[in-house]
Structure formats: structure tokens, C-alpha cells
Design a protein around this motif. Structure first.
Motif: not given
Length: 390
Positions: A139-143, A134-135, A315-319, A123-125
Motif C-alpha cells: 500500500i505504501t508503494v502504491m501511495r 506484506d500489505s 500519506a502512507s501510514t495514515g491510510m 482492494h490491494a490490501r
């Protein structure tokens, strides 16, 4: 960060909910085995069964919910339902002491509740893309906040469980899930992305890159979990070092992982997700290779930098990579990534036990190194410029 400027309260809602739900889950599952043994009087076989059923159910339920979510524009309502499942799950664990009720209803509610995070990421994306922000960085900050929740959650869980008991622990988790439910209902923006209705028309497994990334990510998480299972025993029984060293090693890696995630989010914009994943796998090779040849305390502490780079980028870039490859189905993409972690946990539990029995702890690290090398090969075979149009 640009997304958080101009009093963007909706972005702050995403950050708040992902952090609190992460802590709520961490509170419950950090001490789950202790709860099953002490309060439920379950033996080791029943505890193992509970974990196995919970892992398999989590994969199946989350994937079904993700598929449904990508075919339904009411994503906010689905997230609310997942939060409510968390409330019911925590309440059940607080008041019930029957093992089989927990195995049936507790696992089902847990599987639904654990899907809250992947759906929030999806949803955030979509929200950040609608806002032309910059999605990937968001997302990286959320992760990183979700990881922080798993840094602070387990110690709090043990303190509450030991000092106040499991009833109070699960009551705290209930309140946190309830608060998140209200925040999502009142503050989380609705999803207006029409592409959700198109998700059912494409079989995601037809995409060769998705298959390769899923395989690579699963093997990388399997390696990481095998290390976490075996490392404390290896440090104490094989190297004869202070048993506290294992906790220090994990603590250093966990602390460095968070800035590694943020740095990876910044450099992803410059060199791309494919190259960042190659760096992650390369760091994993250096780390597991180091475990085979470095045996002193200082050396083991120093190579935690490579461990943090390996896990932080994964964990971040993979998602984000899964989300890009499946831009038409963000919920499925995010949940596929989440399920590589769960699949890795299941595989590592079996594999580490078998390998340790026959080949010792060095065999575990050698196997982990081999899995990372295979992951690097899978990643190198991907078309780094190919993804679905979003």
C-alpha cells in the motif's frame, strides 16, 4: 519487494492503474480554475462555488460508494464503474462549455471517478492479505506512485492546456481513463473476501480510535493545505524573497515525500503505525515551529525535510492505520482516510482566508502549529494496540 517477485503481474496491475488514474485526475484538476475562467468564462464566485460543491459532493459520494462496496463482493465491478465515470467526466469536460451542466453532471461523475483510488487501495490490501504478503508495504508503494503522479501530472497539464488547449487535455484524460477501464476489466483480480458482507453490521463511528484518528488526520491535512495556500504569498510579500523560491520549496518537499513514504513503510513494521503517526505529528510541529522562526532562504529550504516527513508518513501510514482499525470494512476505512484530505481542503480554504485577514501569515502558521499539537494529543489518546480483528 517480495510481493513483486515471481512475475506477480496482478500486483503490477494495481501499481499501473493507481499511477495512471492519479495522472488522469491530476491532468484535469491542476488547471481546473484556468479552464473555468478561460473556456467557461466563470467569474471568481462561480469558480469558488464549483470547488466547494465538488469537495462536498466528493466526500458524500465516496463514502456512500465505500459503504456499498464493503457490503458487496463485486468490488472489481465497482472499480470498473468508477473508471467509466472518469471516461464520461473527461468527455463531458472536453465537449461541453455550459457551466451548470458541468456543476451538476461533471461534479457527480468526478465524485464517482475520484473514488477509484480509495477502492483500489482497499482492494490491494485484501489481495495482498490473500496472497500472504506484506500489505502495508505494498500500500505504501502504491501511495508513493500516486504521489508521483501528482508530481508529474500538474506540469504536464499546464503544458498541454497552454500549448494545445483544454479540449486536447481532457481528450488525453479520457484515453487514460479508458485504458485503465480495460486494464481493470481484463487484468485486475476479483475480490473474494467474504467479510465485505459484514460491514453494515458495525457502526464505524462507535470506535473511539477511529474518531480520534479521523480528527487528527483531518487537522493535519488542514494544516498542510493552509501552508500550501499561504506560503507563496508569505515568501514574496512578507519575506520579500524571490517568488521562485516557493516553487523550489514545494518541489523539494514533494521529491523527498516519496522516499519518506517508502522509509515509513519499512519502519512501520518495526515500531508500528501508532508510533509512526506520532513521529509524523512531531515532524509537523518542528516544521511549523521552524516557519515561525526561520526566515532566510537556506533555512526555509532545510526545514522542508520536516515537511516531507510530516506529509510522507501521514500519506502512507495514515491510510494503513485506518485500514487496520476498520479491517472488517476496508473500503470505508480507506475512503475515511481519503475524506480527511478532502475535509482538510475545505476547512483550510475558509480558515486560511479568515486568519490571514485578521492575523497575517504568521497567524496562519501559528494556527497550523496549534492544529498539529491538537492532532498529537488526539493520537496520544488512542489505544495503539487496539483494532478490529481482520
Amino acid at each position: 519487494m517480495p510481493l513483486l517477485r515471481q512475475n506477480d503481474s496482478k500486483s503490477l496491475v494495481f501499481l499501473l492503474v493507481i499511477f495512471l488514474t492519479g495522472i488522469a485526475v491530476a491532468l484535469q484538476f491542476s488547471t481546473l480554475s484556468l479552464f473555468l475562467a478561460n473556456d467557461i468564462n466563470a467569474n471568481s464566485l462561480l469558480i469558488g462555488l464549483f470547488y466547494a460543491v465538488n469537495a462536498v459532493a466528493g466526500i458524500l459520494v465516496s463514502q456512500l460508494l465505500a459503504s456499498y462496496s464493503d457490503n458487496n463482493s463485486a468490488l472489481k465491478q465497482i472499480i470498473i464503474s468508477c473508471c467509466i465515470a472518469g471516461v464520461l467526466m473527461s468527455t463531458l469536460f472536453a465537449f461541453n462549455r455550459n457551466y451548470w451542466l458541468l456543476l451538476i453532471f461533471g461534479v457527480l461523475l468526478s465524485s464517482i471517478a475520484s473514488t477509484t483510488s480509495p477502492l483500489l487501495f482497499a482492494h490491494a490490501r485484501e489481495y495482498t492479505k490473500q496472497q500472504k504478503k506484506d500489505s502495508n508495504m505494498f500500500i505504501t508503494v502504491m501511495r508513493s506512485l500516486y504521489s508521483l503522479a501528482w508530481v508529474v501530472g500538474p506540469p504536464i497539464s499546464f503544458v498541454i492546456a497552454i500549448d494545445y488547449g483544454f479540449f486536447f487535455l481532457y481528450l488525453v484524460a479520457t484515453i487514460m481513463f479508458l485504458f485503465c477501464t480495460l486494464v481493470v476489466m481484463l487484468k485486475l483480480p476479483k475480490s473474494t473476501n467474504p467479510k465485505f458482507t459484514q460491514a453494515h453490521k458495525i457502526n464505524v463511528w462507535e470506535n473511539r480510535d477511529v474518531r480520534l484518528l479521523f480528527t487528527a488526520s483531518t487537522l493535519m491535512w488542514t494544516s498542510n493545505n493552509m501552508y500550501r495556500i499561504s506560503m507563496p504569498l508569505y515568501v514574496f510579500y512578507s519575506l520579500h524573497l524571490n517568488e521562485k523560491l516557493a516553487g523550489i520549496m514545494m518541489g523539494i518537499a514533494a521529491c523527498v515525500e516519496i522516499p519518506a513514504m517508502l522509509v515509513s513503510g519499512y519502519y512501520t513494521r518495526k515500531i508500528g503505525k501508532h508510533n509512526m503517526m506520532l513521529i509524523s505529528a512531531s515532524a509537523g510541529i518542528l516544521f511549523y515551529g521552524g516557519l515561525l522562526y526561520f526566515h532566510t532562504q537556506n533555512q526555509l529550504l532545510e526545514i522542508q525535510l520536516f515537511c516531507a516527513m510530516f506529509v510522507g508518513i501521514l500519506a502512507s501510514t495514515g491510510m494503513c492505520y485506518f485500514q487496520d482499525l476498520l479491517g472488517h470494512a476496508p473500503c470505508i476505512g480507506t475512503t475515511l482516510y481519503s475524506n480527511t484530505m478532502k475535509a482538510g481542503a475545505v476547512i483550510s480554504g475558509v480558515l486560511s482566508g479568515v486568519v490571514t485577514k485578521w492575523f497575517g501569515f504568521h497567524g496562519v502558521f501559528e494556527t497550523s502549529l496549534l492544529l498539529i499539537i491538537i492532532s498529537l494529543i488526539c493520537l496520544s489518546k488512542m489505544d495503539k494496540g487496539k483494532c478490529y480483528k481482520t
